[in-house]
Design a protein around this motif. Structure first.
Motif, mmCIF file in Angstrom:
data_model
loop_
_atom_site.group_PDB
_atom_site.id
_atom_site.type_symbol
_atom_site.label_atom_id
_atom_site.label_comp_id
_atom_site.label_asym_id
_atom_site.label_seq_id
_atom_site.Cartn_x
_atom_site.Cartn_y
_atom_site.Cartn_z
ATOM 1 N N THR A 32 0.839 -1.186 0.000
ATOM 2 C CA THR A 32 0.000 0.000 0.000
ATOM 3 C C THR A 32 0.882 1.247 0.000
ATOM 4 N N THR A 104 -3.899 1.070 -2.990
ATOM 5 C CA THR A 104 -4.562 0.719 -1.736
ATOM 6 C C THR A 104 -5.050 -0.719 -1.832
ATOM 7 N N VAL A 139 -2.359 -6.390 -3.438
ATOM 8 C CA VAL A 139 -1.834 -5.301 -2.612
ATOM 9 C C VAL A 139 -1.829 -5.750 -1.157
ATOM 10 N N LYS A 249 -5.002 3.639 5.912
ATOM 11 C CA LYS A 249 -3.968 2.615 5.882
ATOM 12 C C LYS A 249 -2.589 3.279 5.927
#
Length: 318
Positions: A32, A104, A139, A249
């Protein structure tokens, strides 16, 4: 969460079996916050007249669409606006690779590249275009990095955000065990409200201009209380600039361990105690020696006063 992950894996496997007959499936894994390149090249070097990058599961819109000698931004999916670009906008040698920025977990999935050139456009006019490339993008959260420092040192927690040149930008460094943040920086400067007191005047960005996405944190004069897991969160543009980023995140995770320098801690305390004991012992010995000398002189003086002087025998009267 585990069930959802298994469902995602089975979905990718099913799509792989269905699509393997048309094009090879390329697997890519990214963390990410990274930028990834989805490689694709036209079958020949002729002028590209049509290009479509799409993702399975998007109800409406594309990642990128090129036709009629221009890029179509009206039909681009909102989640990819300002996040995608071609590796070479001139598409020389048929290179139509796509750069996807600041990925993401929501970007996981199957991507397809369809391209037409001047040579094969008429041939495909009445056919459904097969994808040139099919890419499975996975991811994952960033790998946790470890840093060990000695008490009293200044340390740098390295972190780099996607360089999208999108402003305003908010950078937040936080620690897992603290409610207040370590550092919160907006385009206009640091925000001191809600900063943990122990980090006041001790933290700063390595580059306040954040050139090339550098959002590394400098932590000065570390102590054992600074040990812990640090996270860096970044938001570029958007309404969430007015809120803390703790729910976003993290793009970087750092585990910081702080130790005493060699000769420090209990060993240094022992040496220090020994030095103090030696000094005290020598001082007491010196005092006792001086007292002994003074006592001897006093004793001698008193003895002389009690035993008066007697002349030699030859000088005494007969």
């Amino acid at each position: 969460m585990e069930g959802a992950g298994q469902l995602h894996s089975w979905t990718l496997l099913f799509l792989h079996l269905c699509l393997s007959a048309t094009a090879d499936l390329v697997n890519i894994t990214a963390e990410t916050g990274q930028n990834v390149t989805l490689s694709c090249r036209a079958n020949n070097n002729n002028l590209v007249t049509f290009l479509e990058w799409s993702k399975h599961g998007l109800r409406k819109g594309y990642l990128l669409l090129y036709r009629d000698e221009r890029f179509d931004l009206e039909n681009q999916h909102s989640s990819f606006k300002n996040r995608v670009d071609l590796q070479d906008r001139q598409m020389k040698d048929g290179d139509v690779s796509l750069i996807l920025k600041n990925v993401t977990l929501d970007d996981r999935g199957i991507y397809e590249c369809r391209v037409e050139t001047k040579r094969n456009r008429r041939k495909r006019a009445n056919q459904d275009d097969d994808p040139v490339v099919i890419i499975s993008l996975n991811v994952v959260p960033p790998e946790q990095k470890h840093i060990t420092a000695e008490t009293g040192q200044d340390i740098t927690l390295p972190c780099r955000a996607p360089n999208n040149n999108i402003h305003p930008i908010v950078v937040e460094w936080s620690r897992a065990d603290l409610d207040e943040y370590v550092l919160l920086y907006r385009d206009e400067g640091s925000v001191l409200e809600d900063q943990h007191p122990s980090f006041m005047n001790r933290v700063d960005l390595q580059d306040r201009q954040m050139k090339d996405g550098d959002v590394s944190l400098i932590l000065k004069d570390v102590t054992t209380n600074d040990a812990g897991t640090y996270e860096c969160h970044v938001v570029q543009g958007g309404p969430s600039l007015k809120k803390r980023l703790i729910n976003n995140k993290p793009i970087c995770i750092m585990d910081v361990r702080v130790v005493d320098p060699p000769g420090g801690g209990q060993e240094a305390e022992g040496k220090e105690d020994g030095s103090v004991g030696l000094i005290v012992g020598l001082s007491v010995s010196a005092v006792l020696l001086v007292a002994a000398v003074v006592g001897f002189l006093i004793y001698r003086q008193l003895h002389q006063q009690q035993d008066p002087y007697q002349p030699p025998v030859e000088m005494q009267p007969v």
